[in-house]
Design an enzyme around this catalytic site. Structure first.
Site, mmCIF file in Angstrom:
data_model
loop_
_atom_site.group_PDB
_atom_site.id
_atom_site.type_symbol
_atom_site.label_atom_id
_atom_site.label_comp_id
_atom_site.label_asym_id
_atom_site.label_seq_id
_atom_site.Cartn_x
_atom_site.Cartn_y
_atom_site.Cartn_z
ATOM 1 N N HIS A 252 0.824 -1.207 0.000
ATOM 2 C CA HIS A 252 0.000 0.000 0.000
ATOM 3 C C HIS A 252 0.861 1.262 0.000
ATOM 4 O O HIS A 252 0.337 2.359 -0.188
ATOM 5 C CB HIS A 252 -0.989 -0.005 1.176
ATOM 6 C CG HIS A 252 -0.420 0.378 2.495
ATOM 7 N ND1 HIS A 252 0.021 -0.534 3.422
ATOM 8 C CD2 HIS A 252 -0.222 1.593 3.070
ATOM 9 C CE1 HIS A 252 0.445 0.083 4.506
ATOM 10 N NE2 HIS A 252 0.326 1.383 4.318
ATOM 11 N N ASP A 318 -0.229 -7.581 1.371
ATOM 12 C CA ASP A 318 0.287 -6.198 1.354
ATOM 13 C C ASP A 318 1.817 -6.166 1.435
ATOM 14 O O ASP A 318 2.386 -5.483 2.286
ATOM 15 C CB ASP A 318 -0.340 -5.427 2.513
ATOM 16 C CG ASP A 318 -0.047 -3.934 2.494
ATOM 17 O OD1 ASP A 318 0.039 -3.362 1.394
ATOM 18 O OD2 ASP A 318 0.108 -3.351 3.574
ATOM 19 N N SER A 399 4.163 2.565 8.358
ATOM 20 C CA SER A 399 3.725 1.579 7.375
ATOM 21 C C SER A 399 4.914 0.940 6.673
ATOM 22 O O SER A 399 5.854 1.627 6.262
ATOM 23 C CB SER A 399 2.823 2.236 6.329
ATOM 24 O OG SER A 399 1.548 2.479 6.838
#
Length: 788
Positions: A252, A318, A399
C-alpha cells in the site's frame, strides 16, 4: 473508523511560475573549487502559493494508506532558460537556481537529463545548513531522479561544470515537492509529532536488537500529485555469494515502477541517546540529521496486495520488495535482516519503525500474536494481529516496517491498525509467508528474490556485507577484559587490550561484538543469546587499551564478553569476565512531566491532578510511589516542597509514558499549586515536577473570601477565585468609597485564583475599610477594621 496509517488528500491545483527575481545569497562554505564566492546573485523561480483551503484539507483528511507529507508541483526549469551562470577562477562554470514555494515546510525536486563528465550537482536549503552529497553523472538518466528534501520554503540547486562542458549540461527539473507536514521533529508541534510513548532505539531495551535496528530505514516516494513517507527494512537472501540491496515494505506504500523509481532512502536516522518514554523530550527534535546517509532510486521486484488494484488492503498480505539501484556505501554499516516464511504466529514480537517519518523507534509485544484477515473484516489469514503494544506503539509513517519474531527474523510488514500512545488498540502486519508463493509469477512472488537458487529454505538469518571477501583469517582475541561500574549514572565501562587483524599483524580489527548477560557467558550458545551492544568508536592499534561505556539497568549483576571482528566479519574467540559486576541502583527516577490540574467535581470540591509517569532505571521501569504535595503558594524550591502539605498519591503506579491521576479534596475558592516527586524501590527520589498555574474550585463566577481577620493591626490575607476567565481588580476602599490602596489588577483564568498573603496595611490609619474585587462577571466586597 479511520485507520491511523493514513493518506492526506490534496485537491489538484494549477501552479505557475510567477516571476524570476534576483537575490543576494551567501554561498556554501564548503566548495570543491578554490575560490568561494563572497556574494552572488541567484535567479529565483517563484511558485504561486497553495490555497489555504487545499493545505487545510490535506492536513485533515485521512483514509487507509500511507502518510502523505507533501504535494508535487509541476515545473519546467532548465539551465538554458532559468538560473544564473558564473565562471569561477579556475575556469569552471557554476549554474545556480533558487526555487521558492511559499509556506512549504520542506522541499525537494525531481529531475532528469545529463550531467557532463566531471560535473557535480548539489542541493541545498536556504541557509546552506542542509547541504546534500553531490549528484554524479551516473545518477541521472531518462528516469526521474528524486532528491532528498531540505527544510523550508526555498530549494537551491547548483551545478559545477568543467569549462569546456557548459553547453553539455542538459538537465530538466520537472517537479518540486511542497511539504505541508514536517519530516523534522523540530517543526512537528503544529502538525503532529511522533507520540511520547515511543521508545528510542538507543534505549537499553533495544540492545538485543541492534543488528535489526541497522536494517530499518525511512523512505519517501512520490505518486501522481502527492509525496509520502513509509518505513522499510533490508533483507537477506539465501545466496551466500551476494547481498542485493533488497528493501521489504508494504504494497500500500509502493506498488508501481514509477513509485519505486522515486524512492529516497534515509539510513541510520535515530536519536543518539535514550529519551524518557512518555517524557516531554520523547518525540521532540533529535540532534541526528536524517540526510547524513541517503540514497535515491529503486527498482520494483515484486508486489502482492490489493491496494493498487482495488484501493484496499484486505484480502492479500500487502507485501512489496524493491531493489535499491546502487550499492549501499559500506560506511552506512547496514544489516540485512533474516526472515521466516514458516507461517507461524510469533509468541512475542518486535517492530522497528519511523513514526511520522521521524527518528527510528522500537516497540514490543509480549503476548502471542494471531493469524487473522486484515482488521478482522474478511475471511482468510493474510495478516498477523498485534493485540496491543506493551511498550511503544506505531503511527502514520510506520507503514511497511518489519515485524520480527523471537529469532529476530522478519515475519510481516505493517499494513495498518489503530494503535497509538494512550490506547491498547491492535495493529496488523501482512504475512510474508502468504507472499512467498504470492500470485505465482516472479513479479508477485517473494520466493524468486529471497531464495534465488531455489534451495527450499523457509528461514534465513541476517548478516552484514563483507568489506574484504577474500579474508578468511580471524583476528586474535581481545585480552585483559575488565568491567568498572559507576552506579551514580547506571553505567559500566569495559576496557581491554586491542588485538590485531589476521591474528599476528599490525592492523587493527574492524569492530567488536560486545555482549552482556546476568549470568556467566562461557559457551558459544551463551554468547549468542546474550544482549549485544554496538561498538561505535574507531578501533585502536594492536596492544593499546580500548574502552566503551554501556548504559544498563541497575540493581543487577552483569557478566560481559567480547569478540574482535575483521572486515570480512571473521570473529575471534570470545574473552569474558569471570566474575559478576554489580550495578547498584543509585539512579533516581526521571522527573514527572506534563502536570495538569482540572476541577474534577465542583459540588464535591475536588481537583484532579494528572501527569505523565516517568521511568526508573534507565527510563524503562515503573516507579514505586509518588510524593504529591499541594500549597496555596507556588512550589518552586526544595524548601517550598518540604513545606507543602503531602497528600496521597496513586496506589498502584503505572508504567512509563502512561497517565497518572489523583483526585484531591480541597477547600473551595482556594487556589492550590501542586508538585510531584517519583520514588523508586531503593528510595531514590526524582527531581520535582510542578504545576505552573494554580487551580481553584470557585463557588461562583467571582468569589472574594472572608479576610483572615476582621480586625487588622498590621496585615491581612484573603483569596480571590473565579469560574470564568476575566480581568479582576482588587483594591482597598474607605467608608467614603475612596480608593486608597490597589492590591492587584490582572487576568485570572477560569477555575483559578489569587491568594493574597499577609498584605501589609500598616500605612493605613485606624478605621473601617472594605476589600472590593471587581470583574467582568460581577463584584464582591469584604469589610475589615484597622486597629492601632
Amino acid at each position: 473508523m479511520l485507520m491511523k496509517r493514513f493518506t492526506l488528500f490534496l485537491a489538484v491545483a494549477l501552479f505557475s511560475v510567477m516571476s524570476v527575481a534576483a537575490q543576494s545569497v551567501q554561498p556554501p562554505s564548503e566548495r570543491l573549487f578554490t575560490d568561494p564566492l563572497d556574494e552572488q546573485n541567484v535567479s529565483t523561480v517563484q511558485l504561486t502559493g497553495m490555497p489555504s483551503s487545499n493545505v487545510e484539507l490535506a492536513q485533515s483528511q485521512s483514509v487507509d494508506g500511507p502518510l502523505q507529507y507533501g504535494t508535487n508541483r509541476p515545473v519546467d526549469i532548465h539551465p538554458r532558460r532559468n538560473g544564473s551562470w558564473t565562471q569561477l577562477a579556475n575556469g569552471d562554470f557554476l549554474w545556480r537556481v533558487q526555487i521558492s514555494s511559499p509556506e512549504a515546510l520542506t522541499m525537494s525536486a525531481a529531475l532528469r537529463g545529463t550531467l557532463p563528465d566531471g560535473a557535480e550537482l548539489y542541493v541545498y536549503g536556504a541557509d546552506y545548513s542542509t547541504k546534500r552529497k553531490p549528484i554524479q553523472p551516473a545518477d541521472l538518466g531518462e528516469e526521474l531522479y528524486w532528491t532528498p528534501y531540505v527544510d523550508g520554503s526555498a530549494l537551491y540547486i547548483e551545478a559545477v561544470v568543467p569549462q569546456m562542458q557548459r553547453e553539455n549540461l542538459e538537465i530538466q527539473i520537472s517537479k518540486v515537492v511542497h511539504g505541508f507536514i514536517p519530516l523534522e521533529e523540530a517543526l512537528a508541534g503544529r502538525y503532529g509529532k511522533s507520540g511520547a510513548c515511543n521508545i528510542d532505539v538507543a534505549c537499553s531495551i533495544a540492545d538485543p536488537w541492534n543488528d535489526q535496528v541497522d536494517s530499518v530505514m525511512s523512505y519517501t516516494y512520490s505518486d501522481g500529485t502527492g509525496s509520502f513517507v513509509c518505513t522499510g527494512s533490508l533483507v537477506n537472501t539465501t545466496d551466500l555469494n551476494s547481498v542485493p540491496p533488497y528493501v521489504l515494505t508494504a504494497e500500500h506504500c509502493v506498488s508501481t515502477e514509477s513509485q519505486a523509481n522515486s524512492m529516497v532512502f534515509y539510513f541510520n536516522y535515530q536519536n543518539p541517546t535514550c529519551r524518557t518514554p512518555g517524557g516531554t523530550q520523547s518525540g521532540t527534535v533529535t540532534s541526528d540529521d536524517r540526510n547524513d546517509e541517503t540514497m535515491s532510486g529503486a527498482t520494483l521486484r515484486m508486489s502482492y496486495g490489493n491496494f493498487e488494484s482495488q484501493g484496499t488492503i484486505s484480502g492479500k498480505p500487502d507485501v512489496t520488495l524493491v531493489e535499491i539501484n546502487n550499492s549501499i556505501p559500506l560506511s552506512y554499516e547496514v544489516f540485512f535482516s533474516g526472515w521466516s516464511v514458516e507461517g507461524n504466529a510469533p509468541a512475542e514480537a518486535v517492530t522497528i519503525h519511523h513514526p511520522r517519518g521521524h527518528g527510528k523507534r522500537i516497540s514490543f509485544e509480549y503476548d502471542a500474536t494471531s493469524i487473522t484477515p486484515y482488521t478482522d473484516s474478511t475471511s482468510g489469514g493474510s495478516h498477523l494481529r498485534i493485540e496491543d503494544w506493551d511498550d511503544g506503539t506505531t503511527e502514520g509513517g510506520s507503514s511497511g516496517s518489519p515485524l520480527y519474531d523471537l529469532n529476530k527474523r522478519v515475519v510481516g510488514v505493517l499494513s495498518g491498525g489503530f494503535a497509538s500512545c494512550g490506547n491498547d488498540a491492535p495493529d496488523w502486519y501482512g504475512r510474508i509467508s502468504e507472499a512467498w508463493q504470492g500470485g505465482g509469477t516472479p513479479d508477485s512472488r517473494l520466493r524468486d528474490w529471497l531464495d534465488p537458487d531455489g534451495t527450499g529454505a523457509t528461514t534465513t538469518d541476517g548478516r552484514r556485507k563483507s568489506l574484504d571477501p577474500d579474508d578468511n583469517i580471524p583476528p586474535s582475541a581481545p585480552t585483559s577484559l575488565a568491567a568498572t561500574a559507576d552506579p551514580s549514572v547506571g553505567e559500566v565501562t569495559l576496557s581491554w587490550i586491542a588485538p590485531s587483524d589476521d591474528g599476528n599483524g599490525t592492523e587493527p580489527v574492524y569492530t567488536y561484538d560486545i555482549r552482556y548477560a546476568t549470568s556467566p557467558i562461557t559457551t558459544a550458545g551463551e554468547f549468542n543469546t546474550a544482549a549485544r551492544v554496538p561498538f561505535t568508536s574507531n578501533t585502536q592499534a594492536p596492544g593499546t587499551q580500548e574502552t566503551t561505556t554501556l548504559s544498563l539497568i541497575p540493581e543487577r549483576d552483569y557478566y560481559f564478553a567480547i569478540k574482535a571482528v575483521d572486515d570480512n566479519f571473521n570473529t575471534s574467540t570470545a574473552s569474558s569476565t569471570s566474575s559478576a559486576t554489580p550495578l547498584p541502583d543509585e539512579i533516581p527516577p526521571a522527573r514527572p512531566e506534563d502536570l495538569v490540574t482540572t476541577v474534577a467535581d465542583r459540588d464535591a470540591e475536588q481537583v484532579r491532578l494528572t501527569w505523565t509517569a516517568p521511568g526508573d532505571d534507565q527510563k524503562m521501569r515503573t516507579v514505586t510511589e509518588y510524593d504529591v504535595r499541594l500549597s496555596v503558594s507556588p512550589i518552586t524550591s526544595e524548601a517550598d516542597f518540604e513545606a507543602a502539605e503531602r497528600i496521597d498519591g496513586p496506589a498502584n503506579p503505572v508504567g512509563p509514558g502512561q497517565t497518572e491521576e489523583v483526585v484531591v479534596d480541597v477547600e473551595p475558592n482556594t487556589p492550590y499549586y501542586f508538585a510531584v516527586r517519583a520514588i523508586d524501590n531503593k528510595g531514590n527520589v526524582s527531581p520535582i515536577g510542578t504545576t505552573e498555574e494554580n487551580r481553584a474550585v470557585a463557588t461562583s463566577t467571582l468569589v472574594l473570601t472572608e479576610p483572615s481577620s476582621s480586625r487588622v493591626t498590621e496585615s491581612v490575607s484573603f483569596r480571590v477565585a473565579t469560574t470564568e476567565q476575566q480581568t479582576v481588580d482588587v483594591a482597598i476602599y474607605d467608608v467614603l468609597g475612596r480608593r486608597v490602596f490597589v492590591v492587584f489588577n490582572e487576568e485570572i483564568d477560569a477555575d483559578q485564583g489569587r491568594a493574597v498573603m499577609n498584605l501589609d496595611l500598616s500605612q493605613l490609619s485606624s478605621g473601617r475599610y472594605f476589600i472590593r474585587a471587581l470583574g467582568q462577571t460581577g463584584a464582591a466586597t469584604q469589610p475589615i477594621s484597622i486597629v492601632r
